[in-house]
Design a protein around this motif. Sequence first.
Motif: not given
Length: 296
Positions: A243, A240, A178, A245, A249-250, A236-238
């Motif tokens: 968090k 991060n 990420p 995703i 929500e992707s 994982y969120a980019e």
Amino acid sequence: MLLVVGIIICFTHIFATIGSSPIVLWHGMGDSCCDPYSLGSIIKLIERQLTPTPYIHSLRIGSNIEEDQLNGFFMNVNHQIDYACQLLNADKNLSKGYHAIGFSQGGQFLRAIAQRCPNPPMLNLISIGGQHQGVFGFPRCPGDNITICNYVRELLRIGVYESFVQDHLVQAEYWQDPHQEATYRKVSVFLADINQERIFNEQYKTNLLKIGNLVLVKFLRDTMVYPNESEHFGFYAENNTSKIIPLRESSLYINDLLGLKIMDQQSRIKFLESDTNHLEFTDQWFIDNIIPFLKD
């Protein structure tokens, strides 16, 4: 590096039984097609539960069990998919369709089969612990493969996105960092392709929409797959790793790059869980949660 000399099939029946859809299995990392204590026990469990007994085709990538196991670490995934496609097309027992069950990395490999090789038709795709958004960690070695796993870790440390590693190390081909998303999308030879993160392939979406149900099993106490949400298409969120995703929500879902949004709206994606470690489910859990998807 291993030279693959052939690919053959390990299966339980010579002839398909009329009235029961065939089943294709693909094992996970460190396992093989025909270990009596892993896929062998699954085959026996399925045979006890389904009447008439179905034809079961357990993919073996290599000329023997040892090659099959090693290829799960060192044979380029795209080559594995190509060979598996040839095997499935050549198997006359599968011509009218089959249910597919992938264990761990076998889950995303069978999804690639669905996207790239729609014939013979896949009826239901069951991914048990498959890492559909990849992994970012290699924490625990399965079975007796400690030496191999230490070698894999060293290659990942040296440079997971180096071309040699990408071309020859299976786990690098679904590794998603990420903190290096742009590099991942540019050089990933397998996962970024099947997840439509580089060039959009309309056929991938069309083909995946042809399956009946997509069954995704997540292990809540997983110590092998990081993050375990990848088993439900989360990641994982980019930049991060604190968090996650989730699928809905992707961008993969919002832009409906694979048809997952359509399938979800049609209740064709089944999000299942097992409150255990990776692939550590009981026979009863399998009977209650998986067997229903294998019945016509």
